[in-house]
Write a protein that holds these residues in place. Structure first.
Motif, PDB file in Angstrom:
ATOM      1  N   LYS A 430      -2.576  -0.656  14.470  1.00  0.00           N
ATOM      2  CA  LYS A 430      -4.001  -0.678  14.157  1.00  0.00           C
ATOM      3  C   LYS A 430      -4.791   0.408  14.878  1.00  0.00           C
ATOM      4  O   LYS A 430      -5.715   1.006  14.315  1.00  0.00           O
ATOM      5  CB  LYS A 430      -4.577  -2.054  14.491  1.00  0.00           C
ATOM      6  CG  LYS A 430      -6.032  -2.230  14.075  1.00  0.00           C
ATOM      7  CD  LYS A 430      -6.517  -3.645  14.324  1.00  0.00           C
ATOM      8  CE  LYS A 430      -7.958  -3.824  13.890  1.00  0.00           C
ATOM      9  NZ  LYS A 430      -8.438  -5.209  14.129  1.00  0.00           N
ATOM     10  N   THR A 435      -5.833   2.341   7.822  1.00  0.00           N
ATOM     11  CA  THR A 435      -5.604   1.001   7.288  1.00  0.00           C
ATOM     12  C   THR A 435      -4.749   1.021   6.024  1.00  0.00           C
ATOM     13  O   THR A 435      -3.872   0.178   5.842  1.00  0.00           O
ATOM     14  CB  THR A 435      -6.950   0.322   6.986  1.00  0.00           C
ATOM     15  OG1 THR A 435      -7.718   0.265   8.188  1.00  0.00           O
ATOM     16  CG2 THR A 435      -6.748  -1.091   6.455  1.00  0.00           C
ATOM     17  N   TYR A 436      -4.992   2.001   5.149  1.00  0.00           N
ATOM     18  CA  TYR A 436      -4.246   2.008   3.886  1.00  0.00           C
ATOM     19  C   TYR A 436      -2.747   2.185   4.121  1.00  0.00           C
ATOM     20  O   TYR A 436      -1.920   1.623   3.393  1.00  0.00           O
ATOM     21  CB  TYR A 436      -4.786   3.089   2.939  1.00  0.00           C
ATOM     22  CG  TYR A 436      -4.342   4.502   3.231  1.00  0.00           C
ATOM     23  CD1 TYR A 436      -3.228   5.049   2.607  1.00  0.00           C
ATOM     24  CD2 TYR A 436      -5.047   5.305   4.125  1.00  0.00           C
ATOM     25  CE1 TYR A 436      -2.819   6.342   2.857  1.00  0.00           C
ATOM     26  CE2 TYR A 436      -4.660   6.599   4.391  1.00  0.00           C
ATOM     27  CZ  TYR A 436      -3.533   7.118   3.752  1.00  0.00           C
ATOM     28  OH  TYR A 436      -3.135   8.405   4.019  1.00  0.00           O
ATOM     29  N   GLU A 439      -1.266  -1.182   5.514  1.00  0.00           N
ATOM     30  CA  GLU A 439      -1.060  -2.136   4.434  1.00  0.00           C
ATOM     31  C   GLU A 439       0.157  -1.778   3.596  1.00  0.00           C
ATOM     32  O   GLU A 439       0.916  -2.654   3.157  1.00  0.00           O
ATOM     33  CB  GLU A 439      -2.316  -2.199   3.561  1.00  0.00           C
ATOM     34  CG  GLU A 439      -3.522  -2.799   4.290  1.00  0.00           C
ATOM     35  CD  GLU A 439      -4.790  -2.728   3.469  1.00  0.00           C
ATOM     36  OE1 GLU A 439      -4.762  -2.071   2.403  1.00  0.00           O
ATOM     37  OE2 GLU A 439      -5.805  -3.310   3.895  1.00  0.00           O
ATOM     38  N   ARG A 440       0.358  -0.491   3.380  1.00  0.00           N
ATOM     39  CA  ARG A 440       1.519  -0.076   2.588  1.00  0.00           C
ATOM     40  C   ARG A 440       2.824  -0.359   3.329  1.00  0.00           C
ATOM     41  O   ARG A 440       3.808  -0.780   2.721  1.00  0.00           O
ATOM     42  CB  ARG A 440       1.407   1.412   2.253  1.00  0.00           C
ATOM     43  CG  ARG A 440       2.480   1.899   1.291  1.00  0.00           C
ATOM     44  CD  ARG A 440       2.083   3.192   0.653  1.00  0.00           C
ATOM     45  NE  ARG A 440       0.854   3.036  -0.100  1.00  0.00           N
ATOM     46  CZ  ARG A 440       0.079   4.046  -0.495  1.00  0.00           C
ATOM     47  NH1 ARG A 440       0.409   5.271  -0.173  1.00  0.00           N
ATOM     48  NH2 ARG A 440      -1.022   3.816  -1.167  1.00  0.00           N
ATOM     49  N   ARG A 442       3.293  -2.751   5.529  1.00  0.00           N
ATOM     50  CA  ARG A 442       3.489  -4.198   5.470  1.00  0.00           C
ATOM     51  C   ARG A 442       4.066  -4.634   4.131  1.00  0.00           C
ATOM     52  O   ARG A 442       4.835  -5.588   4.044  1.00  0.00           O
ATOM     53  CB  ARG A 442       2.166  -4.916   5.708  1.00  0.00           C
ATOM     54  CG  ARG A 442       1.684  -4.882   7.150  1.00  0.00           C
ATOM     55  CD  ARG A 442       0.290  -5.470   7.255  1.00  0.00           C
ATOM     56  NE  ARG A 442      -0.192  -5.472   8.635  1.00  0.00           N
ATOM     57  CZ  ARG A 442      -1.461  -5.692   8.978  1.00  0.00           C
ATOM     58  NH1 ARG A 442      -2.366  -5.933   8.016  1.00  0.00           N
ATOM     59  NH2 ARG A 442      -1.829  -5.675  10.241  1.00  0.00           N
ATOM     60  N   ALA A 443       3.703  -3.917   3.084  1.00  0.00           N
ATOM     61  CA  ALA A 443       4.141  -4.290   1.742  1.00  0.00           C
ATOM     62  C   ALA A 443       5.514  -3.718   1.386  1.00  0.00           C
ATOM     63  O   ALA A 443       6.040  -4.008   0.308  1.00  0.00           O
ATOM     64  CB  ALA A 443       3.111  -3.826   0.717  1.00  0.00           C
TER      65      ALA A 443
END
Length: 584
Positions: A430, A435-436, A439-440, A442-443
């Motif tokens: 973080k 952020t983008y 998130e990617r 994590r996915a």
């Protein structure tokens, strides 16, 4: 300029050569009108003022690969045949050009030697446009110039995708010297071919003739047919015409040290405003930004763009406006005790400039592991391009770092590797990553984040890295993993050691102070990007207090040009300075 990570949809870089050929041919056919445009009669007339009409008899070699420096040859009547040539004597017809068609590719904007052979097929009348006039033409004839430049770029892309043109690298599979040279050529968007002696008859015959020792791999066949044993990057630059002649008595308006995004921005804007510009780059244009697999927060590219593609476009712009780019060329010392300023190069030559812009970026930071250098190029890597990704197919890899570049590399590698272990020293991502990207990551199911973790040991032999041991700083638990590919994205150190003799002021970390941050007194106000030395400016990552983002570097590269104009306006006509500072 071609981007090594971006290919036409039909091209699969992991397919065999036999599988690639039909796909490449289909790609060429689909874009033939752009790759091989036919100029109308009225367009040809507009170009006549930029060149000289010449006549060639049937069979005459108009251009010779590796030898003939030129701009563009436009057919007025007759036909000329273009052949790929690899320096080993292998030749293949690419295309025949008729009236209204021309031969050139993107490096001809800089007047570099041809990568192809071109022969008159019957009597040919042609307009020969030298490189300097070619650049003048694409600027003066905006619409026509746009079509021509697009064709030049696409031709380079096709050369890269087809693996033809340029030097031939011959060496055993997995050899680190082969990897380093291939990486250098790929980073510079230069077509090349890699052959293994055990699988290619030409390569085998070459090795039997030259009998290379273990330290002499690879053998490199230059476009002119000369053969070099384990050449340096500088040897490769000379082989390919990437190192231009630099007159010792010429005084450049601007010398840019470093051709990353910031340096390229300065070069483009300064040259477009009529200043003479020399750009020095020690490895490849684009700098560390070129290692980014995808930049998604750069203004104007909503679907993202790779760092290599962005840098390649800027590099073509620089050539278009007449910037002289020398790659690979390192600055060894800045001499600022006289006017004009002088930079001593690593090969002993000197270049003179009225101003110098330092965009020399940073060196990759290495972890304090005793044997890390042993595995560089054979298990340890500092960026992730298509070459490295192909080495990781179906295997587990480790990526160290928590910044945006690390995140982009992790996502890119995840499409090739079985699993990506992402090691960071902190609590998570973080504080250091957009952020983008978080998130990617994590996915992405095959990326595993390991917080509070760092590598403590590397194991392997002369064949390469075989295992890695890492430690959790909280639990002190250690784990050994049979991983043979490690990617390091742990930041960099400012490349400012070579400035010590000149007295350019740096902060405690070695970053260059500019403007109001300079503590040394001045006889006149400093510009915001001017260093403690009059006429020397610093931009991009190497500047103290700069925002370490591509867009910020490009912004500073553009901003500094107005400050250069201001400085040059105050320098006496004879180029002599007053004591300590030029009068403004």
């Amino acid at each position: 300029m071609a981007n090594p990570q971006t290919h036409s949809p039909q091209f699969d870089p992991e397919a065999s050569r036999d599988e690639q050929v039909p796909a490449i041919a289909a790609s060429i056919e689909q874009r033939r009108h752009q790759i091989f445009p036919v100029l109308a009669e009225h367009e040809v007339k507009r170009l006549m003022r930029f060149g000289t009409v010449r006549t060639y008899a049937d069979g005459v070699r108009i251009l010779e690969a590796g030898f003939t420096p030129f701009g563009m040859v436009l057919v007025l009547s007759g036909r000329m045949a273009v052949y790929r040539y690899d320096g080993l004597g292998n030749s293949a017809l690419v295309v025949e050009h008729g009236p209204g068609e021309f031969t050139a590719e993107v490096s001809q904007l800089a007047g570099r030697p041809s990568l192809v052979n071109v022969t008159a097929a019957g009597t040919v009348e042609a307009l020969v446009i030298p490189a300097e006039q070619l650049r003048a033409m694409v600027i003066a004839e905006a619409e026509l110039g746009e079509r021509i430049v697009r064709a030049l770029i696409l031709r380079r892309v096709n050369l890269i995708e087809s693996g033809s043109g340029g030097p031939v690298l011959v060496g055993p599979p997995g050899h680190p010297n082969v990897f380093h040279l291939q990486s250098f050529l790929t980073a510079n968007g230069h077509p090349h071919t890699v052959l293994e002696p055990g699988e290619d008859d030409n390569a085998r015959a070459l090795c039997e003739h030259y009998q290379p020792t273990a330290d002499e791999w690879p053998l490199v066949v230059c476009p002119d047919g000369s053969v070099k044993k384990n050449p340096t990057f500088a040897d490769m630059g000379r082989c390919l015409g990437m190192l231009p002649e630099l007159p010792a008595d010429k005084v450049w308006d601007v010398i840019v040290v470093g051709a990353g995004p910031a340096g390229l921005a300065t070069a483009v804007y300064a040259a477009s405003e009529g200043l003479s510009v020399l750009a020095l780059e020690q490895r490849a244009f684009g700098g560390q930004a070129a290692a980014s697999a995808r930049i998604e927060n750069y203004l104007g590219f909503p679907t993202g763009i790779s760092g290599g593609a962005l840098a390649g476009r800027a590099y073509v712009q620089a050539m278009k406006f007449g910037v002289e780019v020398a790659i690979p060329m390192s600055a060894a010392r800045l001499a600022c005790d006289a006017s004009p300023l002088a930079i001593e190069l690593d090969d002993g030559r000197r270049v003179l400039g009225r101003t110098v812009v330092l965009s020399c970026g940073a060196r990759y930071r290495r972890p304090s592991l005793a044997n890390i250098k042993q595995f560089e190029g054979r298990g340890i890597y500092y960026w992730a391009s298509r070459i490295e990704a192909n080495l990781c197919a179906g295997a587990e890899v480790i990526l160290v770092g928590g910044g945006n570049s690390a995140g982009q590399a992790a996502v890119f590698l995840s499409a090739h590797a079985a699993k990506v272990h992402m090691l960071v020293r902190g609590d998570g991502l973080k504080a250091t990553m957009s952020t983008y990207l978080i998130e990617r990551i994590r996915a992405t199911p095959n990326i595993e984040l390991h917080p509070h973790t760092e590598i403590v040991a590397l194991e392997g032999d002369d064949e390469g890295l075989q295992a890695v041991r890492w430690r959790n700083s909280r639990t002190l638990g250690e784990k050994e993993c049979a991983v043979c590919r490690v990617f390091l994205f742990i930041g960099a150190e400012p490349n400012t050691d070579w400035l010590g003799d000149c007295g350019v002021e740096v902060d405690a970390q070695g970053f260059i102070r500019t403007g109001d941050a300079v503590t040394a007194p001045a006889e006149a106000p400093r510009s915001a990007l001017e260093t403690s030395v009059p006429g020397v400016f610093a931009i991009g990552d190497v500047r103290a207090g700069s925002t370490k983002r591509v867009a910020a570097g490009v912004g500073e590269g553009a901003q500094v040009v107005s400050q250069i104009h201001e400085y040059l306006a105050g320098v006496p006509a004879a180029g002599q300075r007053t004591a300590g500072r030029a009068t403004r």
